[in-house]
Design a protein around this motif. Structure first.
Motif, PDB file in Angstrom:
ATOM      1  N   TRP A   1      12.089  35.869  63.729  1.00  0.00           N
ATOM      2  CA  TRP A   1      11.617  35.327  62.462  1.00  0.00           C
ATOM      3  C   TRP A   1      10.520  35.889  61.895  1.00  0.00           C
ATOM      4  CZ3 TRP A   1       9.959  29.523  62.086  1.00  0.00           C
ATOM      5  CH2 TRP A   1       9.638  29.081  60.616  1.00  0.00           C
ATOM      6  N   ARG A   2      10.732  36.752  60.918  1.00  0.00           N
ATOM      7  CA  ARG A   2       9.832  37.449  60.106  1.00  0.00           C
ATOM      8  C   ARG A   2       9.496  36.368  58.771  1.00  0.00           C
ATOM      9  NH1 ARG A   2       9.475  43.736  57.629  1.00  0.00           N
ATOM     10  NH2 ARG A   2       7.633  43.479  56.952  1.00  0.00           N
ATOM     11  N   PRO A   3       8.245  36.095  58.894  1.00  0.00           N
ATOM     12  CA  PRO A   3       7.915  35.045  57.873  1.00  0.00           C
ATOM     13  C   PRO A   3       8.145  35.557  56.237  1.00  0.00           C
ATOM     14  CG  PRO A   3       6.127  35.250  59.349  1.00  0.00           C
ATOM     15  CD  PRO A   3       7.055  36.315  59.703  1.00  0.00           C
ATOM     16  N   GLN A   4       8.782  34.850  55.492  1.00  0.00           N
ATOM     17  CA  GLN A   4       8.899  35.044  54.241  1.00  0.00           C
ATOM     18  C   GLN A   4      10.232  36.399  53.940  1.00  0.00           C
ATOM     19  OE1 GLN A   4       7.893  33.522  51.541  1.00  0.00           O
ATOM     20  NE2 GLN A   4       5.875  32.752  51.936  1.00  0.00           N
ATOM     21  N   ALA A   5      10.470  36.527  55.012  1.00  0.00           N
ATOM     22  CA  ALA A   5      11.520  37.711  54.968  1.00  0.00           C
ATOM     23  C   ALA A   5      13.033  37.413  55.252  1.00  0.00           C
ATOM     24  CB  ALA A   5      10.982  39.062  55.689  1.00  0.00           C
ATOM     25  N   HIS A   6      13.046  37.106  56.907  1.00  0.00           N
ATOM     26  CA  HIS A   6      14.333  36.615  57.186  1.00  0.00           C
ATOM     27  C   HIS A   6      14.216  35.914  58.562  1.00  0.00           C
ATOM     28  CE1 HIS A   6      14.040  40.688  58.930  1.00  0.00           C
ATOM     29  NE2 HIS A   6      14.112  39.885  60.038  1.00  0.00           N
ATOM     30  N   VAL A   7      15.312  35.003  58.710  1.00  0.00           N
ATOM     31  CA  VAL A   7      15.417  34.659  60.283  1.00  0.00           C
ATOM     32  C   VAL A   7      16.582  35.031  60.751  1.00  0.00           C
ATOM     33  CG1 VAL A   7      15.840  32.338  61.596  1.00  0.00           C
ATOM     34  CG2 VAL A   7      14.212  32.350  59.634  1.00  0.00           C
ATOM     35  N   ALA A   8      16.376  35.935  61.867  1.00  0.00           N
ATOM     36  CA  ALA A   8      17.394  36.625  62.359  1.00  0.00           C
ATOM     37  C   ALA A   8      18.192  35.883  63.680  1.00  0.00           C
ATOM     38  CB  ALA A   8      17.268  38.082  62.973  1.00  0.00           C
ATOM     39  N   LEU A   9      19.405  35.783  63.490  1.00  0.00           N
ATOM     40  CA  LEU A   9      20.129  35.369  64.804  1.00  0.00           C
ATOM     41  C   LEU A   9      21.058  35.918  65.434  1.00  0.00           C
ATOM     42  CD1 LEU A   9      21.493  31.755  62.786  1.00  0.00           C
ATOM     43  CD2 LEU A   9      19.179  32.077  63.964  1.00  0.00           C
ATOM     44  N   SER A  10      21.200  35.838  66.732  1.00  0.00           N
ATOM     45  CA  SER A  10      22.358  36.713  67.393  1.00  0.00           C
ATOM     46  C   SER A  10      23.170  35.641  68.268  1.00  0.00           C
ATOM     47  CB  SER A  10      21.822  37.862  68.360  1.00  0.00           C
ATOM     48  OG  SER A  10      21.083  37.098  69.028  1.00  0.00           O
ATOM     49  N   ALA A  11      24.478  36.155  68.385  1.00  0.00           N
ATOM     50  CA  ALA A  11      25.394  35.259  69.321  1.00  0.00           C
ATOM     51  C   ALA A  11      24.893  34.624  70.619  1.00  0.00           C
ATOM     52  CB  ALA A  11      26.761  35.756  69.325  1.00  0.00           C
ATOM     53  N   ASN A  12      25.071  33.689  70.947  1.00  0.00           N
ATOM     54  CA  ASN A  12      24.786  33.184  72.166  1.00  0.00           C
ATOM     55  C   ASN A  12      25.975  33.451  73.358  1.00  0.00           C
ATOM     56  OD1 ASN A  12      24.032  31.885  74.420  1.00  0.00           O
ATOM     57  ND2 ASN A  12      23.990  29.496  73.515  1.00  0.00           N
ATOM     58  N   PRO A  13      25.719  34.112  74.329  1.00  0.00           N
ATOM     59  CA  PRO A  13      26.668  34.496  75.149  1.00  0.00           C
ATOM     60  C   PRO A  13      27.134  33.389  76.066  1.00  0.00           C
ATOM     61  CG  PRO A  13      24.378  35.410  75.854  1.00  0.00           C
ATOM     62  CD  PRO A  13      24.188  34.776  74.389  1.00  0.00           C
ATOM     63  N   HIS A  14      26.069  32.442  76.095  1.00  0.00           N
ATOM     64  CA  HIS A  14      26.818  31.283  76.995  1.00  0.00           C
ATOM     65  C   HIS A  14      27.057  30.113  76.388  1.00  0.00           C
ATOM     66  CE1 HIS A  14      24.849  33.078  80.648  1.00  0.00           C
ATOM     67  NE2 HIS A  14      23.938  33.366  79.981  1.00  0.00           N
ATOM     68  N   PHE A  15      27.689  30.427  74.762  1.00  0.00           N
ATOM     69  CA  PHE A  15      28.224  29.298  74.099  1.00  0.00           C
ATOM     70  C   PHE A  15      29.632  29.031  74.847  1.00  0.00           C
ATOM     71  CE2 PHE A  15      28.233  26.250  71.213  1.00  0.00           C
ATOM     72  CZ  PHE A  15      29.118  26.229  70.241  1.00  0.00           C
ATOM     73  N   HIS A  16      30.176  27.694  74.780  1.00  0.00           N
ATOM     74  CA  HIS A  16      31.468  27.518  75.371  1.00  0.00           C
ATOM     75  C   HIS A  16      32.880  28.057  74.595  1.00  0.00           C
ATOM     76  CE1 HIS A  16      32.013  24.258  72.391  1.00  0.00           C
ATOM     77  NE2 HIS A  16      30.651  23.887  72.856  1.00  0.00           N
ATOM     78  N   GLU A  17      32.321  28.648  73.213  1.00  0.00           N
ATOM     79  CA  GLU A  17      33.728  29.390  72.689  1.00  0.00           C
ATOM     80  C   GLU A  17      33.073  30.481  72.008  1.00  0.00           C
ATOM     81  OE1 GLU A  17      35.110  25.145  70.432  1.00  0.00           O
ATOM     82  OE2 GLU A  17      34.085  26.629  69.382  1.00  0.00           O
TER      83      GLU A  17
END
Lengths: 519, 306, 290
Positions: A206-222
């Motif tokens: 999370w870079r303030p004022q710039a972006h919130v970066a997400l990446s895929a959760n390897p343990h998600f059930h789908e």
């Protein structure tokens, strides 16, 4: 006379880039910078958007916007409507691999209502038994009506029947939080390096004022198609529009309204318009003369034409309102005030008569102050309303403040007439609660009608939706006859979405979880 | 000279304290607290929030607590950005603001002095008039007009540069230029006047008479004197750059501290406002001290009177 | 002095252009809204976002208001801001600088140090905070701007005062027992009128620009009042579909600021030619406030 460079070329280029962006990060425009990513401390819709990707609640919306199973596979409600039993999925894991079960949800609800958490939206879960008492420090957190019967069965006990509970659980206030991390790191658990969640995605940076970066959760059930995504805080519509056209965002919400026609001509397939469950309205301060006089309120209400506002002034696809509960709400037949069918000259004449009987005429003209906050449409909408009232010889002074100050002052009752907005749920009670006497300071106009309150109380005790809504409609009719508010319109969300992006479906809550998207 | 410096340093610290205190009380005098928003807050929740941030303490107590934290280098938590402390926010945003600001200063000095020198060496000629007319034009077209136009032209229509945000060197091309433009003009005007003046000074005349090459005269004799006003302008210029950067950061959506300031002021995020003021004040006071140092060294005639 | 003034303002073609333009703007600010026949707040429902035509010379804005009338109204506000702010700055600056100059010594040191220190404060922070704390009253806004710009004049006046302090007639006045206030008003102030005028001509555009900045950020002038800054901010939001909404306000702002600066430069050059010595101080201090 318009300057139009070869925009189509740019769009084509953007589309080509998009095609090559399969392995690249999905860039989404968000309404602004989030203030927190702790689901129990959030306050804004733009945070809800991100949190819906990071966490999974008991219920969840599917790609088309229907409410369905989330962390819970199924649920049942008892006859009296007071006990809900949720059966959890068995394959749930936190993003660090640890199993997730009903006990995590018990922990989460208790933490939400614990006064030490200072959750500003704790009241979303007040339907739970003892919730309000716990939040006011009158009872300890374990007196809350949540219990894990076993690892995979969660029992929620309510104060009163609330058939809309599955919808209420869609909000982040109903999400599970990783107790094992919170106990260890305290408030630092929300930092990217400590992050653990149960949704399709985890917080990468999370870079303030710039972006919130997400990446895929390897343990998600789908499995999910998009591996990396970024939410960009694009509060300024013109800037968002620029970034979208420059290919720096793949989807944005909200662009300058005056560009709508041009967008319809040049990139119609990228334009997504969908109605939002919302109500923008004018509220009268019924404690301040002359707005305590129903004749004055009625007069002012008679000459406002919501359809002129939406179709001529705004021209952005917003939906003119006739009653207070938005027309979009399911299973509800709201009352429609009679004056909408009368021709304008009659309405104006009647309004003038009413004002005169209240003591206002050419020698003693009515002067009002109309407060609003600017959200793009605000200025011209309210100028138009002022011109409606000018027909009656009413002088309107416009007072514009920023959102915070506006609502703060409204809660203090520091206004005469003010614009207000409510973005809400798919049930009428959510809106009608705004006019209840003991609604607290969110009943900005302090409208109080015992008959109305009684009808709503009766409605709330009904477990059957049909009877419940019918009684509510009766209540709404009672209130509208006294004109405490002037309903204006429901918002139509306008978005621009990259043509290469699949899985983007319009829905009434304007929620688009990344896990349903793909290139 | 060290006495001069020490006096200046002490005055700076005093100024710093005055500024901090003024802003502290001003912000809290504003109507609306940090926890107002669209959604209602039941009274118990509001009470919880205020307690969590020590806002239920008497004002004097909050002030002293703040000063104590400041001395320890802790700027406190942000009221609005709940997941970050002010220190974290500022360390994220400061490099961006500094980068753009310093780049703009460099551009402004290079081009400003260059243009001003050229014009000043031949005062009254058409070149001079043209250049000064152009410089005035630069002052007349504010960044609020040029910056949005530049974004439209270079980013959206031509696609040469990004429309906003950060992430690559290309993101840092337009903002410093847009920020520097009025300063190029101001410095050009200043330099031109000063150069034209200095040309008439006795020691320059003497150098001419001695037959020294033009280049040498300009560099060794003219510039050091002529640039003194520019040097003393640098102090206020830093302040003005900060001013301009707030708008530039808004238009180009740069995650710098200028944007924090406006947002924080509007949101009544007290600690963040204070944090930004602390950084701005410290930076400017330091910068001015540096300028004073250079000035004192370059021109021993100038003492505290300036 | 009058002939010098005339020479500066009308001496060359360029100067004449600038002077004429400013006079037109002044006239527009006073009478312009009546001229166009449109009330700046009136909404023409049939001509929303219309380009320039016979009915609306500069076109209409997003809401259907006549742009010419709005620009004239904006001129009034922008010029008023400049006038009030400049007057305030002169009212504070002259006595301050003269007092410091006359007193000399320790008092002078301290007072000038204050000025140095205040120079370091970025004005936008102060004005924003004031606006946020005390509300968006336009008068307060103009006063706040004035409070930012008095520093220049204080410095100049103080320099001037130092220069003439030692002159004979002041000494004479002193020996005759004239009080400081008397000296201040009868001798010092008339002598600083020259630089003050120059300074004022150059402060006006600075204030107009400053106001446009703050209004652009949404913190200055509020609806339905308008200023050139607000018009430009609105114009940038519609500059693609309605370029005239940006073009005309920007043109007016730019030409007016440019004209004031050009004339101010000429006035300053004129005074330089007449009296050498404080050229550098004016130049330095003036440019420093940009």
């Amino acid at each position: 006379m318009q300057i139009r460079p070869p925009i189509n070329l740019t769009i084509l280029l953007a589309a080509l880039i998009g095609a090559a962006a399969q392995a690249e990060t999905l860039l989404l425009g968000n309404a602004g910078e989030p203030q927190t990513l702790d689901p129990h401390r959030y306050n804004l819709r733009l945070e809800e958007t991100i949190l819906t990707d990071l966490f999974l609640g008991l219920t969840a919306m599917d790609a088309e916007g229907n409410i369905g199973p989330g962390a819970a596979e199924s649920w049942q409600v008892s006859e009296d409507g007071l006990t809900w039993t949720f059966s959890m999925r068995r394959d749930l894991l936190w993003s660090d691999g640890r199993p997730l079960n009903a006990h995590d949800f018990v922990y989460a609800f208790r933490r939400l209502l614990d006064p030490a958490t200072a959750a500003s939206l704790a009241y979303f879960m007040y339907p739970l038994k003892n919730a309000q008492a716990v939040n006011a420090s009158a009872l300890p957190p374990d007196a809350l009506g949540v219990e894990a019967e076993d690892d995979h069965t969660l029992l929620l006990t309510l104060e009163e029947p609330y058939p809309h509970l599955p919808e209420r659980l869609l909000y982040p206030t109903g999400f599970a939080v990783p107790g094992h991390v919170i106990e260890d790191k305290g408030d630092e658990w929300v930092k990217a390096q400590n992050w653990v969640s149960n949704g399709a995605y985890v917080l990468e940076e999370w870079r303030p004022q710039a972006h919130v970066a997400l990446s895929a959760n390897p343990h998600f059930h789908e499995p999910v198609a998009i591996q990396k995504a970024r939410y960009l805080p694009l509060a300024n519509e013109q800037n968002a529009y620029n970034r979208y056209r420059a290919g720096e965002a793949h989807a944005i919400g909200g662009f300058p309204a005056n560009e709508l026609e041009h967008v319809r001509e040049t990139m119609p397939e990228q334009l997504r318009v969908s109605p939002l469950l919302s109500m923008i309205y004018l509220v009268f301060n019924t404690e301040r003369p002359p707005f305590d006089d129903p004749r004055v309120r009625e007069a002012l209400a008679l000459v406002v034409q919501p359809d002129v506002l939406t179709d001529k002034v705004q021209r952005t696809g917003n939906f003119a309102a006739r009653s207070f509960v938005p027309g979009l709400v399911s299973d509800y037949d709201g009352p429609v005030p009679g004056h909408h069918d009368q021709p304008m000259p009659e309405r104006v004449a009647r309004a003038r008569t009413l004002l005169e009987s209240a003591g206002y005429d050419a020698d003693n003209p009515l002067e009002v102050t109309l407060r609003y906050y600017d959200d793009g449409d605000g200025k011209r909408t309210n100028l138009a309303i002022a011109s409606f009232w000018r027909q009656l010889g009413v002088t309107t002074r416009l007072h514009h403040t920023e959102l915070k100050v506006h609502f703060s002052d409204l809660r203090q009752g520091d206004f005469e007439i003010a614009q207000a907005g409510w973005i809400g749920e798919n049930n009428p009670g959510h809106y009608l609660d705004l006019l209840v006497t003991d609604a607290g300071n969110v009943n900005y106009g302090r409208y109080s009608n015992p008959e109305y309150d009684a009808l709503l109380n009766e409605a709330r005790k009904q477990a059957d939706i049909g009877i419940r809504h019918q009684t509510m409609a009766e209540a709404e009719a009672v209130a509208l006859a006294e004109h405490p508010v002037i309903p204006l319109y429901s918002i139509a969300v306008k978005r621009l979405v990259h043509p290469g992006l699949r899985g983007w479906h319009e829905n009434h809550r304007d929620v688009h979880a990344i896990r349903y998207l793909a290139w | 000279m060290s006495r001069y410096l020490i006096t200046r340093a002490l005055v700076s610290m005093l100024t710093f304290w005055v500024i901090i205190s003024l802003v502290f009380f001003m912000v809290r005098a504003a109507p609306g607290g940090p926890f107002d928003g669209e959604r209602r807050l039941p009274p118990e929740v509001e009470a919880n929030l205020l307690a969590a941030y020590n806002l239920d303490q008497p004002l004097a107590r909050q002030y002293l607590d703040y000063l104590a934290m400041l001395a320890a280098g802790d700027l406190g938590p942000s009221f609005k950005q709940k997941d970050f402390s002010v220190n974290e926010l500022i360390s994220a945003g400061l490099p961006v603001s500094l980068g753009v600001g310093l780049a703009a200063l460099a551009i402004a000095l290079t081009f400003g002095i260059g243009i001003g020198l050229f014009a000043g060496l031949s005062p009254g000629t058409r070149t001079d008039q043209l250049l000064m007319g152009a410089a005035n034009l630069g002052l007349a077209l504010p960044s609020i007009v040029l910056a949005p136009l530049a974004v439209l032209l270079f980013a959206v229509w031509l696609g040469w540069l990004p429309a906003g945000g950060v992430g690559s060197p290309a993101h840092f091309v337009l903002p410093p230029i847009a920020l520097a433009l009025p300063f190029v003009a101001a410095i050009a005007r200043l330099t031109r006047g000063s150069v034209a003046e200095t040309l008439l000074e006795p020691h320059i005349m003497t150098a001419h008479a001695k037959g020294l090459p033009q280049r040498r005269i300009v560099i060794r004799h003219l510039l050091p004197t002529a640039l003194l006003p520019v040097l003393s302008f640098l102090g206020p210029a830093a302040a003005a750059l900060l001013t301009g950067s707030v708008v530039i950061e808004q238009v180009f959506e740069l995650p710098g501290i200028g944007r924090y300031f406006v947002q924080a002021a509007l949101n009544r995020d007290y600690t963040l406002v204070m944090g930004v003021v602390v950084v701005y004040a410290a930076f400017i006071l330091l910068f001015n001290l540096l300028v004073d140092l250079c000035y004192a060294r370059l021109d021993p005639r100038i003492r505290i009177d300036g | 002095m009058l002939s010098a003034l005339q020479a500066s303002l009308f001496g060359s073609t360029l100067a004449r252009f600038c002077s004429v333009w400013i006079m037109l703007v002044l006239a527009g600010a006073l009478f312009g809204t009546a001229l166009s026949g449109w009330d700046p707040e009136a909404i023409d429902w049939d001509a929303l976002e219309a380009g320039p035509n016979a009915a609306h010379w500069f076109g209409t804005d997003l809401i259907g208001r006549d742009l010419f009338a709005r620009i004239m109204l904006g001129a009034r506000v922008s010029l008023m801001a400049a006038l009030i702010a400049t007057s305030v700055s002169i009212l504070i600056g002259i006595p301050f600088g003269a007092f410091a100059g006359l007193r000399g010594g320790r008092t002078d040191q301290i007072m000038m140090r204050m000025v140095d220190v205040l120079y370091a404060v970025p004005f936008i922070l102060v004005v924003i905070l004031l606006m946020v704390v005390f509300g968006r009253d336009p008068l307060l806004f103009f006063l706040a701007l004035g409070a930012v710009y008095w520093l220049d004049i204080a410095r100049i006046v103080r320099g001037q005062t130092l220069a003439i302090r030692e002159q004979a007639y002041i000494q004479v006045a002193r020996t005759m027992g004239a009080g400081r206030g008397h000296i201040l008003f009868r001798h010092v102030v008339p002598n600083v009128a020259g630089p003050a005028l120059v300074y004022a001509t150059l402060t006006i555009p600075a204030v107009i620009l400053a106001e446009s900045f703050i209004s652009f950020l949404g913190l200055g002038i509020q609806e339905p009042q308008t200023s050139w800054g607000v018009l430009i901010a609105d114009g940038t939001r519609t500059m693609e579909s309605a370029p005239w909404t940006l073009f005309f306000p920007a043109l007016f702002l730019g030409l007016t600021v440019w004209s004031f600066n050009m004339l101010g430069d000429r006035l300053r050059d004129q005074y330089d030619r007449e009296t050498r010595g404080y050229t550098r101080s004016i130049e330095t201090m003036r440019a420093a406030s940009e």
